[in-house]
Design a protein around this motif. Structure first.
Motif, PDB file in Angstrom:
ATOM      1  N   ALA A  54       0.831  -1.214   0.000  1.00 54.20           N
ATOM      2  CA  ALA A  54       0.000   0.000   0.000  1.00 54.20           C
ATOM      3  C   ALA A  54       0.859   1.255   0.000  1.00 54.20           C
ATOM      4  CB  ALA A  54      -0.927  -0.003   1.214  1.00 54.20           C
ATOM      5  N   ILE A  55       1.892   1.269   0.807  1.00 55.10           N
ATOM      6  CA  ILE A  55       2.759   2.455   0.888  1.00 55.10           C
ATOM      7  C   ILE A  55       3.548   2.639  -0.406  1.00 55.10           C
ATOM      8  CG2 ILE A  55       4.805   3.392   2.046  1.00 55.10           C
ATOM      9  CD1 ILE A  55       3.693   2.065   4.635  1.00 55.10           C
ATOM     10  N   TYR A  56       4.113   1.552  -0.926  1.00 53.45           N
ATOM     11  CA  TYR A  56       4.960   1.648  -2.115  1.00 53.45           C
ATOM     12  C   TYR A  56       4.147   2.063  -3.336  1.00 53.45           C
ATOM     13  CZ  TYR A  56       9.029   0.469  -4.965  1.00 53.45           C
ATOM     14  OH  TYR A  56      10.097   0.516  -5.810  1.00 53.45           O
ATOM     15  N   MET A  57       2.979   1.445  -3.516  1.00 53.19           N
ATOM     16  CA  MET A  57       2.141   1.830  -4.655  1.00 53.19           C
ATOM     17  C   MET A  57       1.504   3.193  -4.419  1.00 53.19           C
ATOM     18  SD  MET A  57       0.268  -1.563  -6.121  1.00 53.19           S
ATOM     19  CE  MET A  57      -0.603  -1.911  -4.621  1.00 53.19           C
ATOM     20  N   GLY A  58       1.177   3.477  -3.162  1.00 57.17           N
ATOM     21  CA  GLY A  58       0.592   4.772  -2.831  1.00 57.17           C
ATOM     22  C   GLY A  58       1.530   5.927  -3.114  1.00 57.17           C
ATOM     23  N   ARG A  60       3.274   6.248  -5.773  1.00 57.83           N
ATOM     24  CA  ARG A  60       3.225   6.555  -7.203  1.00 57.83           C
ATOM     25  C   ARG A  60       2.012   7.435  -7.547  1.00 57.83           C
ATOM     26  NH1 ARG A  60       7.514   3.769  -6.913  1.00 57.83           N
ATOM     27  NH2 ARG A  60       8.286   2.461  -8.586  1.00 57.83           N
ATOM     28  N   ILE A  61       0.915   7.234  -6.854  1.00 54.15           N
ATOM     29  CA  ILE A  61      -0.334   7.918  -7.191  1.00 54.15           C
ATOM     30  C   ILE A  61      -0.228   9.441  -7.055  1.00 54.15           C
ATOM     31  CG2 ILE A  61      -2.774   8.135  -6.554  1.00 54.15           C
ATOM     32  CD1 ILE A  61      -2.655   5.061  -6.034  1.00 54.15           C
ATOM     33  N   PRO A  62       0.355   9.994  -5.968  1.00 56.21           N
ATOM     34  CA  PRO A  62       0.498  11.454  -5.910  1.00 56.21           C
ATOM     35  C   PRO A  62       1.370  12.005  -7.041  1.00 56.21           C
ATOM     36  CG  PRO A  62       0.856  10.512  -3.744  1.00 56.21           C
ATOM     37  CD  PRO A  62       0.753   9.374  -4.703  1.00 56.21           C
ATOM     38  N   GLN A  63       2.377  11.236  -7.463  1.00 52.42           N
ATOM     39  CA  GLN A  63       3.230  11.689  -8.561  1.00 52.42           C
ATOM     40  C   GLN A  63       2.440  11.734  -9.864  1.00 52.42           C
ATOM     41  OE1 GLN A  63       6.641  12.730  -8.344  1.00 52.42           O
ATOM     42  NE2 GLN A  63       5.865  13.583 -10.254  1.00 52.42           N
ATOM     43  N   TRP A  65      -0.787  12.139 -10.148  1.00 47.71           N
ATOM     44  CA  TRP A  65      -1.738  13.251 -10.022  1.00 47.71           C
ATOM     45  C   TRP A  65      -1.039  14.594 -10.217  1.00 47.71           C
ATOM     46  CZ3 TRP A  65      -6.580  13.916 -10.602  1.00 47.71           C
ATOM     47  CH2 TRP A  65      -7.201  15.060 -10.144  1.00 47.71           C
ATOM     48  N   LEU A  66       0.149  14.750  -9.652  1.00 52.14           N
ATOM     49  CA  LEU A  66       0.917  15.994  -9.811  1.00 52.14           C
ATOM     50  C   LEU A  66       1.285  16.220 -11.271  1.00 52.14           C
ATOM     51  CD1 LEU A  66       2.355  18.410  -8.425  1.00 52.14           C
ATOM     52  CD2 LEU A  66       4.374  16.935  -8.259  1.00 52.14           C
ATOM     53  N   ASN A  67       1.679  15.156 -11.966  1.00 52.13           N
ATOM     54  CA  ASN A  67       2.018  15.280 -13.392  1.00 52.13           C
ATOM     55  C   ASN A  67       0.802  15.749 -14.193  1.00 52.13           C
ATOM     56  OD1 ASN A  67       4.531  14.285 -12.702  1.00 52.13           O
ATOM     57  ND2 ASN A  67       4.133  12.241 -13.515  1.00 52.13           N
ATOM     58  N   ILE A  68      -0.364  15.213 -13.876  1.00 48.54           N
ATOM     59  CA  ILE A  68      -1.583  15.604 -14.586  1.00 48.54           C
ATOM     60  C   ILE A  68      -1.910  17.067 -14.297  1.00 48.54           C
ATOM     61  CG2 ILE A  68      -4.087  15.221 -14.708  1.00 48.54           C
ATOM     62  CD1 ILE A  68      -3.472  12.197 -14.216  1.00 48.54           C
ATOM     63  N   ARG A  69      -1.831  17.473 -13.020  1.00 46.75           N
ATOM     64  CA  ARG A  69      -2.147  18.859 -12.642  1.00 46.75           C
ATOM     65  C   ARG A  69      -1.184  19.852 -13.283  1.00 46.75           C
ATOM     66  NH1 ARG A  69      -1.851  18.841  -6.748  1.00 46.75           N
ATOM     67  NH2 ARG A  69      -0.621  20.694  -7.110  1.00 46.75           N
ATOM     68  N   ARG A  70       0.116  19.523 -13.302  1.00 44.13           N
ATOM     69  CA  ARG A  70       1.112  20.435 -13.872  1.00 44.13           C
ATOM     70  C   ARG A  70       1.127  20.384 -15.386  1.00 44.13           C
ATOM     71  NH1 ARG A  70       6.794  19.260 -11.113  1.00 44.13           N
ATOM     72  NH2 ARG A  70       6.425  17.420 -12.356  1.00 44.13           N
ATOM     73  N   GLY A  71       0.745  19.268 -15.941  1.00 46.14           N
ATOM     74  CA  GLY A  71       0.771  19.118 -17.393  1.00 46.14           C
ATOM     75  C   GLY A  71       2.165  18.825 -17.925  1.00 46.14           C
ATOM     76  N   LEU A 120       2.141  -1.474 -13.405  1.00 46.94           N
ATOM     77  CA  LEU A 120       1.067  -0.708 -14.050  1.00 46.94           C
ATOM     78  C   LEU A 120       1.245   0.797 -13.838  1.00 46.94           C
ATOM     79  CD1 LEU A 120      -2.010  -2.946 -13.157  1.00 46.94           C
ATOM     80  CD2 LEU A 120      -0.849  -2.757 -15.363  1.00 46.94           C
ATOM     81  N   LEU A 121       1.548   1.195 -12.599  1.00 41.62           N
ATOM     82  CA  LEU A 121       1.695   2.624 -12.314  1.00 41.62           C
ATOM     83  C   LEU A 121       2.931   3.214 -12.991  1.00 41.62           C
ATOM     84  CD1 LEU A 121       0.664   2.576  -8.551  1.00 41.62           C
ATOM     85  CD2 LEU A 121      -0.683   3.410 -10.482  1.00 41.62           C
ATOM     86  N   ASP A 122       4.035   2.469 -13.019  1.00 40.57           N
ATOM     87  CA  ASP A 122       5.240   2.949 -13.713  1.00 40.57           C
ATOM     88  C   ASP A 122       5.003   3.045 -15.215  1.00 40.57           C
ATOM     89  OD1 ASP A 122       6.580   3.171 -11.317  1.00 40.57           O
ATOM     90  OD2 ASP A 122       7.675   1.283 -11.535  1.00 40.57           O
ATOM     91  N   THR A 123       4.233   2.104 -15.755  1.00 40.17           N
ATOM     92  CA  THR A 123       3.880   2.168 -17.181  1.00 40.17           C
ATOM     93  C   THR A 123       3.064   3.428 -17.460  1.00 40.17           C
ATOM     94  OG1 THR A 123       3.899  -0.240 -17.360  1.00 40.17           O
ATOM     95  CG2 THR A 123       2.703   0.970 -19.066  1.00 40.17           C
ATOM     96  N   PHE A 124       2.136   3.749 -16.568  1.00 35.92           N
ATOM     97  CA  PHE A 124       1.333   4.960 -16.721  1.00 35.92           C
ATOM     98  C   PHE A 124       2.211   6.206 -16.687  1.00 35.92           C
ATOM     99  CE2 PHE A 124      -1.617   8.308 -15.426  1.00 35.92           C
ATOM    100  CZ  PHE A 124      -2.649   8.097 -16.323  1.00 35.92           C
ATOM    101  N   ILE A 125       3.191   6.246 -15.778  1.00 39.39           N
ATOM    102  CA  ILE A 125       4.095   7.397 -15.712  1.00 39.39           C
ATOM    103  C   ILE A 125       4.942   7.492 -16.971  1.00 39.39           C
ATOM    104  CG2 ILE A 125       6.093   8.363 -14.491  1.00 39.39           C
ATOM    105  CD1 ILE A 125       4.805   7.364 -11.880  1.00 39.39           C
TER     106      ILE A 125
END
Length: 149
Positions: A54-58, A60-63, A65-71, A120-125
């Motif tokens: 949970a901590i390790y995958m968690g 990735r999620i703020p990063q 979200w930050l990438n989406i917000r900053r563009g 999955l999350l690293d692929t998304f990034i």
């Protein structure tokens, strides 16, 4: 010479003492552990494994979200995510290649979910890297065309 349960051999007293110590703990078979109640996964270990997932995958999620917000993905190294992706993929593969027996997989489930989720999350990034780089290239191209009359 036997001392304290250790087999001590002394070839020449003035040269020193050699103690033969076997690694019996690492040589115990899994059948012996199951017979004596030492097999299976520990509840504490499993709990800590799920917490780690949970901590390790968690993280990735703020990063994401930050990438989406900053563009953009400014300040991130794509190589870190590429190597994490490769590492997690090979980790999942090593567990699954070892055995597809549910008893072996269930004991490793927190780590499989963690590594698979991070893949999955690293692929998304990495997709964000490609998308934002392509978008920046198009924006620069459009600005270049507008400045030339």
């Amino acid at each position: 010479m036997e001392s304290g349960g250790l087999n001590m051999v002394s070839e020449k007293p003035y040269k020193g003492v050699v103690m033969r110590v076997g690694r019996k703990l690492l040589q115990v078979s899994s059948g012996f552990l199951r017979e004596n109640g030492g097999g299976g996964s520990s509840r504490i270990g499993t709990f800590l494994g799920w917490g780690m997932a949970a901590i390790y995958m968690g993280g990735r999620i703020p990063q994401i979200w930050l990438n989406i917000r900053r563009g953009n993905v400014e300040g991130l190294s794509p190589f870190m995510f590429i190597f994490a992706l490769i590492g997690n993929t090979t980790y999942v593969a090593s567990i699954l290649v070892s055995s597809l027996d549910w008893s072996k997989i269930s004991a490793n489930l927190p780590w499989l979910v963690d590594a698979g989720g991070c893949v999955l999350l690293d692929t998304f990034i990495l997709i964000q890297f490609i998308y934002y780089q392509h978008r920046t290239f198009e924006d620069t191209d459009v600005k270049g065309q507008n400045s030339n009359p």
